[in-house]
Design a protein around this motif. Structure first.
Motif, PDB file in Angstrom:
ATOM      1  N   ILE A 112       0.773  -9.355   8.712  1.00 48.66           N
ATOM      2  CA  ILE A 112       0.531 -10.231   7.564  1.00 48.66           C
ATOM      3  C   ILE A 112      -0.071  -9.433   6.411  1.00 48.66           C
ATOM      4  O   ILE A 112       0.325  -9.606   5.245  1.00 48.66           O
ATOM      5  CB  ILE A 112      -0.387 -11.400   7.971  1.00 48.66           C
ATOM      6  CG1 ILE A 112       0.320 -12.320   8.950  1.00 48.66           C
ATOM      7  CG2 ILE A 112      -0.877 -12.177   6.754  1.00 48.66           C
ATOM      8  CD1 ILE A 112       1.535 -13.015   8.400  1.00 48.66           C
ATOM      9  N   ALA A 113      -1.021  -8.548   6.719  1.00 44.98           N
ATOM     10  CA  ALA A 113      -1.624  -7.720   5.676  1.00 44.98           C
ATOM     11  C   ALA A 113      -0.584  -6.804   5.032  1.00 44.98           C
ATOM     12  O   ALA A 113      -0.583  -6.615   3.814  1.00 44.98           O
ATOM     13  CB  ALA A 113      -2.774  -6.899   6.248  1.00 44.98           C
ATOM     14  N   ALA A 114       0.308  -6.253   5.842  1.00 43.25           N
ATOM     15  CA  ALA A 114       1.360  -5.391   5.293  1.00 43.25           C
ATOM     16  C   ALA A 114       2.312  -6.186   4.405  1.00 43.25           C
ATOM     17  O   ALA A 114       2.719  -5.714   3.339  1.00 43.25           O
ATOM     18  CB  ALA A 114       2.128  -4.727   6.434  1.00 43.25           C
ATOM     19  N   MET A 115       2.653  -7.402   4.820  1.00 42.16           N
ATOM     20  CA  MET A 115       3.545  -8.229   4.016  1.00 42.16           C
ATOM     21  C   MET A 115       2.883  -8.622   2.691  1.00 42.16           C
ATOM     22  O   MET A 115       3.513  -8.572   1.631  1.00 42.16           O
ATOM     23  CB  MET A 115       3.939  -9.482   4.789  1.00 42.16           C
ATOM     24  CG  MET A 115       4.925 -10.356   4.042  1.00 42.16           C
ATOM     25  SD  MET A 115       5.344 -11.858   4.915  1.00 42.16           S
ATOM     26  CE  MET A 115       3.820 -12.767   4.757  1.00 42.16           C
ATOM     27  N   ILE A 116       1.606  -8.996   2.739  1.00 36.33           N
ATOM     28  CA  ILE A 116       0.893  -9.358   1.517  1.00 36.33           C
ATOM     29  C   ILE A 116       0.795  -8.155   0.578  1.00 36.33           C
ATOM     30  O   ILE A 116       0.971  -8.278  -0.630  1.00 36.33           O
ATOM     31  CB  ILE A 116      -0.497  -9.920   1.852  1.00 36.33           C
ATOM     32  CG1 ILE A 116      -0.361 -11.271   2.536  1.00 36.33           C
ATOM     33  CG2 ILE A 116      -1.356 -10.041   0.609  1.00 36.33           C
ATOM     34  CD1 ILE A 116      -1.669 -11.802   3.097  1.00 36.33           C
ATOM     35  N   ALA A 117       0.512  -6.984   1.134  1.00 34.87           N
ATOM     36  CA  ALA A 117       0.416  -5.776   0.304  1.00 34.87           C
ATOM     37  C   ALA A 117       1.763  -5.442  -0.326  1.00 34.87           C
ATOM     38  O   ALA A 117       1.840  -5.108  -1.511  1.00 34.87           O
ATOM     39  CB  ALA A 117      -0.080  -4.606   1.147  1.00 34.87           C
ATOM     40  N   TRP A 118       2.829  -5.541   0.456  1.00 34.49           N
ATOM     41  CA  TRP A 118       4.167  -5.206  -0.047  1.00 34.49           C
ATOM     42  C   TRP A 118       4.587  -6.150  -1.167  1.00 34.49           C
ATOM     43  O   TRP A 118       5.029  -5.723  -2.227  1.00 34.49           O
ATOM     44  CB  TRP A 118       5.167  -5.254   1.099  1.00 34.49           C
ATOM     45  CG  TRP A 118       6.559  -4.920   0.686  1.00 34.49           C
ATOM     46  CD1 TRP A 118       7.564  -5.803   0.416  1.00 34.49           C
ATOM     47  CD2 TRP A 118       7.095  -3.622   0.484  1.00 34.49           C
ATOM     48  NE1 TRP A 118       8.693  -5.133   0.058  1.00 34.49           N
ATOM     49  CE2 TRP A 118       8.438  -3.783   0.093  1.00 34.49           C
ATOM     50  CE3 TRP A 118       6.575  -2.338   0.590  1.00 34.49           C
ATOM     51  CZ2 TRP A 118       9.253  -2.708  -0.198  1.00 34.49           C
ATOM     52  CZ3 TRP A 118       7.407  -1.267   0.312  1.00 34.49           C
ATOM     53  CH2 TRP A 118       8.720  -1.462  -0.073  1.00 34.49           C
ATOM     54  N   LEU A 119       4.436  -7.443  -0.923  1.00 30.64           N
ATOM     55  CA  LEU A 119       4.846  -8.422  -1.929  1.00 30.64           C
ATOM     56  C   LEU A 119       3.875  -8.443  -3.115  1.00 30.64           C
ATOM     57  O   LEU A 119       4.290  -8.624  -4.257  1.00 30.64           O
ATOM     58  CB  LEU A 119       4.945  -9.807  -1.297  1.00 30.64           C
ATOM     59  CG  LEU A 119       6.021  -9.953  -0.224  1.00 30.64           C
ATOM     60  CD1 LEU A 119       5.936 -11.324   0.427  1.00 30.64           C
ATOM     61  CD2 LEU A 119       7.398  -9.709  -0.791  1.00 30.64           C
TER      62      LEU A 119
END
Length: 85
Positions: free
Chosen positions: A9-16
């Protein structure tokens, strides 16, 4: 479980969030209010920044849980409430 749920989830939030911040930067987005924030990308840059700290906290909790499993530490010693709360 932190590593399986919080890190993706943290990776997805950072990417987006990074793309969201870059779009605001390239457009020169600012507040429509005359006295408002001239550079809105700075505020939007806090989104990927905060996801980094979410990842750091989840890794910290996972390593602490691993230390408890190998009996190097105990939850009762580390918290005032006698548990994770």
């Amino acid at each position: 479980m932190n590593l399986f749920f919080a890190l993706p989830i943290a990776a997805m939030i950072a990417w987006l969030g990074w793309g969201y911040m870059l779009d605001a930067y390239h457009m020169g987005e600012g507040s429509g209010d005359p006295g408002g924030l001239p550079y809105r990308f700075i505020v939007k840059g806090l989104i990927p920044f905060s996801s980094f700290w979410l990842a750091v906290a989840s890794v910290g909790m996972a390593t602490f849980a691993l230390r408890v499993l190998v009996k190097e530490s105990a939850y009762d010693e580390q918290t005032g409430a006698g548990g994770l709360a």
